[in-house]
Design an enzyme around this catalytic site. Structure first.
Site, PDB file in Angstrom:
ATOM      1  N   TYR A 182       0.891  -1.161   0.000  1.00  0.00           N
ATOM      2  CA  TYR A 182       0.000   0.000   0.000  1.00  0.00           C
ATOM      3  C   TYR A 182       0.924   1.205   0.000  1.00  0.00           C
ATOM      4  O   TYR A 182       1.875   1.232   0.788  1.00  0.00           O
ATOM      5  CB  TYR A 182      -0.854   0.046   1.268  1.00  0.00           C
ATOM      6  N   ASP A 210      -7.414  -0.955  -4.960  1.00  0.00           N
ATOM      7  CA  ASP A 210      -8.876  -0.872  -4.799  1.00  0.00           C
ATOM      8  C   ASP A 210      -9.298  -0.325  -3.430  1.00  0.00           C
ATOM      9  O   ASP A 210     -10.488  -0.205  -3.160  1.00  0.00           O
ATOM     10  CB  ASP A 210      -9.554  -2.230  -5.081  1.00  0.00           C
ATOM     11  N   HIS A 301     -11.265  -6.967  -3.688  1.00  0.00           N
ATOM     12  CA  HIS A 301     -10.845  -7.050  -2.299  1.00  0.00           C
ATOM     13  C   HIS A 301     -11.775  -7.986  -1.507  1.00  0.00           C
ATOM     14  O   HIS A 301     -12.048  -7.764  -0.328  1.00  0.00           O
ATOM     15  CB  HIS A 301     -10.838  -5.657  -1.663  1.00  0.00           C
TER      16      HIS A 301
HETATM   17  C1  LIG Z   1      -9.259 -10.398   6.338  1.00  0.00           C
HETATM   18  C2  LIG Z   1      -8.791  -9.907   5.009  1.00  0.00           C
HETATM   19  C3  LIG Z   1      -7.710  -9.058   4.946  1.00  0.00           C
HETATM   20  C4  LIG Z   1      -7.254  -8.603   3.705  1.00  0.00           C
HETATM   21  N1  LIG Z   1      -6.141  -7.816   3.663  1.00  0.00           N
HETATM   22  C5  LIG Z   1      -5.651  -7.439   2.457  1.00  0.00           C
HETATM   23  C6  LIG Z   1      -4.445  -6.706   2.375  1.00  0.00           C
HETATM   24  O1  LIG Z   1      -3.802  -6.421   3.369  1.00  0.00           O
HETATM   25  N2  LIG Z   1      -4.013  -6.344   1.139  1.00  0.00           N
HETATM   26  C7  LIG Z   1      -4.682  -6.686  -0.008  1.00  0.00           C
HETATM   27  O2  LIG Z   1      -4.246  -6.338  -1.113  1.00  0.00           O
HETATM   28  N3  LIG Z   1      -5.824  -7.383   0.052  1.00  0.00           N
HETATM   29  C8  LIG Z   1      -6.314  -7.791   1.246  1.00  0.00           C
HETATM   30  N4  LIG Z   1      -7.450  -8.536   1.297  1.00  0.00           N
HETATM   31  C9  LIG Z   1      -8.115  -8.959   0.035  1.00  0.00           C
HETATM   32  C10 LIG Z   1      -7.546 -10.287  -0.442  1.00  0.00           C
HETATM   33  O3  LIG Z   1      -6.246 -10.131  -0.936  1.00  0.00           O
HETATM   34  C11 LIG Z   1      -8.376 -10.892  -1.571  1.00  0.00           C
HETATM   35  O4  LIG Z   1      -8.507  -9.959  -2.604  1.00  0.00           O
HETATM   36  C12 LIG Z   1      -9.764 -11.370  -1.147  1.00  0.00           C
HETATM   37  O5  LIG Z   1      -9.735 -11.896   0.154  1.00  0.00           O
HETATM   38  C13 LIG Z   1     -10.234 -12.437  -2.120  1.00  0.00           C
HETATM   39  O6  LIG Z   1     -11.521 -12.860  -1.804  1.00  0.00           O
HETATM   40  P1  LIG Z   1     -11.850 -14.193  -0.952  1.00  0.00           P
HETATM   41  O7  LIG Z   1     -11.572 -13.862   0.479  1.00  0.00           O
HETATM   42  O8  LIG Z   1     -13.285 -14.410  -1.230  1.00  0.00           O
HETATM   43  O9  LIG Z   1     -10.973 -15.297  -1.469  1.00  0.00           O
HETATM   44  C14 LIG Z   1      -7.920  -9.001   2.524  1.00  0.00           C
HETATM   45  C15 LIG Z   1      -9.029  -9.846   2.600  1.00  0.00           C
HETATM   46  C16 LIG Z   1      -9.455 -10.297   3.824  1.00  0.00           C
HETATM   47  C17 LIG Z   1     -10.636 -11.240   3.873  1.00  0.00           C
END
Ligand SMILES: Cc1cc2nc3c(=O)[nH]c(=O)nc-3n(C[C@H](O)[C@H](O)[C@H](O)COP(=O)(O)O)c2cc1C
Length: 420
Positions: A182, A210, A301
């Protein structure tokens, strides 16, 4: 009170919000458990071992029973009405296969391939997701070890709850880790961080775009609301922050395409390829290619940012239908709602080079630690191989767009334009 990570991506120890796995608990004095805690403890005692989990969904069902309220709410939460969160799964269910029969070597089920030049045993990667220590005291290190053992790529979250060195030390020699960035309001801090992860041996930088504003992650916000009694007692105290809000203070939301150019400029000193994560339209896939990035992840996300943004599988279908030449300009990956091998195979057939899993890895880490994450990856591997065999494909490279499309008969407007 939770604090954001420091400039070098290390979270303070308050993030170790409590060991959940009794196996790894240090000896502690007995404390009286609340009713909810007792229920969670009982559930954990009755939880089957990781090898008895049959579907990836099983881990989520158990995670809901055994994780702390804070961890469950943070992991599971999604934005506003959670329409995009639901749509990510629903949309995947609207695509069906067109299996071919009597194909040569179709029993082989070979899942090895590469993406971004990195070999992988199966085209699944662990998407960057913050705060694995909320679910298990060993946090992201469990994900690193599981990914290493299974031969897949882990993308490390900018808000990981383990230190970067810990994860890079836990990796196997031949294992590939990718770092997710980020942009910090303090650009010099981001610059130092990029240099640090390159030195540690990261194979690429994922630039997540995003998160353009702090969204309302409904469940996470609700979990942190004080009870009326607590509110009255602490009338003068600052309002408690949701986990999401507490960890994101350093992030710059005021970003434009010139910030991508800034990262590319930094790249002059580094060989790391750049992957833009959070692309949500065909137009922006084109712009990413124009800006010289090597990869994009179609992602919303996990439904945690703009509610009503489209499901990544639908954007992938649009790219395949309208702009197929983009697949030759930039590597396209997706994540969001991927829960079965069939989900993954649909995306791969449409042209994704690999698919990411976010919550499944966090849930399995929270229920069974490293063993759980390994089992999740194995389930995907088994299901991908078996789906390929049943649609008449021997290896990932032989998957073709015409093997998948909208559910229902392919006549009239329902016929995918790419079908010969
Ligand atoms: C608890 C949680 C924390 C996340 N933290 C980040 C993050 O720090 N950076 C990021 O790029 N995406 C983050 N994401 C998004 C994930 O990289 C990913 O895009 C998303 O979880 C995919 O969907 P799914 O959980 O249905 O597999 C996060 C998602 C969750 C559920």
């Amino acid at each position: 009170m939770l604090h954001p990570p420091d400039a070098l991506g290390t979270l303070p120890t308050e993030y170790c919000l409590g060991p959940v796995d009794p196996e790894t608990l240090p000896a502690q004095e007995e404390e009286e458990l609340s009713e909810a805690e007792q229920l969670r403890q009982q559930a954990r005692e009755n939880m089957p071992p990781a090898e008895n989990m049959v579907m990836v969904q099983d881990f989520e069902d158990w995670a809901q029973k055994v994780l702390s309220e804070t961890a469950w709410a943070y992991y599971r939460s999604a934005a506003d009405e959670e329409m995009t969160f639901t749509e990510n799964r629903d949309a995947l269910r609207r695509y069906f296969f067109r299996p071919r029969i009597l194909q040569k070597n179709s029993t082989e089920g070979i899942t090895e391939t590469t993406f971004m030049g990195i070999p992988t045993s199966v085209p699944i990667f662990i998407s960057p997701a913050a705060m694995a220590k909320l679910g298990h005291p060993l946090g992201e290190v469990n994900l690193t070890k599981a990914a290493g053992e299974c031969g897949i790529v882990q993308m490390i979250s900018a808000n990981a709850s383990c230190g970067l060195e810990e994860m890079f030390e836990a990796k196997r020699e031949d294992q590939s880790l990718i770092y997710q960035l980020y942009l910090n309001k303090d650009r010099a801090a981001s610059e130092t961080l990029i240099q640090k992860v390159e030195k540690l041996g990261a194979k690429a930088i994922v630039f997540t775009v995003d998160v353009m504003w702090q969204s309302k992650r409904t469940m996470d916000v609700r979990a942190k609301l004080p009870s009326p009694a607590e509110a009255a007692a602490a009338a003068a105290a600052p309002a408690p922050a949701s986990v999401s809000h507490a960890i994101s203070g350093y992030q710059d939301y005021n970003l434009t395409w010139s910030d991508l150019a800034f990262i590319r400029l930094l790249k002059k000193n580094t060989k790391l390829p750049i992957i833009v994560k959070g692309v949500q339209s065909v137009e922006d896939v084109q712009l990413c290619a124009d800006h010289g990035v090597q990869g994009v992840i179609l992602s919303n996300h996990g439904g945690r940012q703009a509610d009503y943004s489209p499901a990544p599988i639908d954007i992938l279908y649009e790219v395949r239908s309208l702009r197929p030449e983009l697949f030759d300009k930039v590597e396209i990956m997706i994540d969001g709602g991927i829960r079965t091998g069939a989900d993954a195979v649909k995306a791969l057939a449409l042209g994704a080079k690999a698919v990411g899993i976010g919550r499944p890895a966090l849930y399995a880490n929270g229920t069974h630690g490293e063993e759980g994450v390994k089992r999740v990856i194995n389930i995907f591997q088994e299901e991908i191989a078996s789906t390929m065999r049943n649609i008449g494909v021997s290896k990932i490279q032989d998957l073709k767009p015409e093997m998948v499309g909208p559910a229902g008969p392919w006549v009239g407007r329902n016929r995918p334009p790419y079908v010969p």
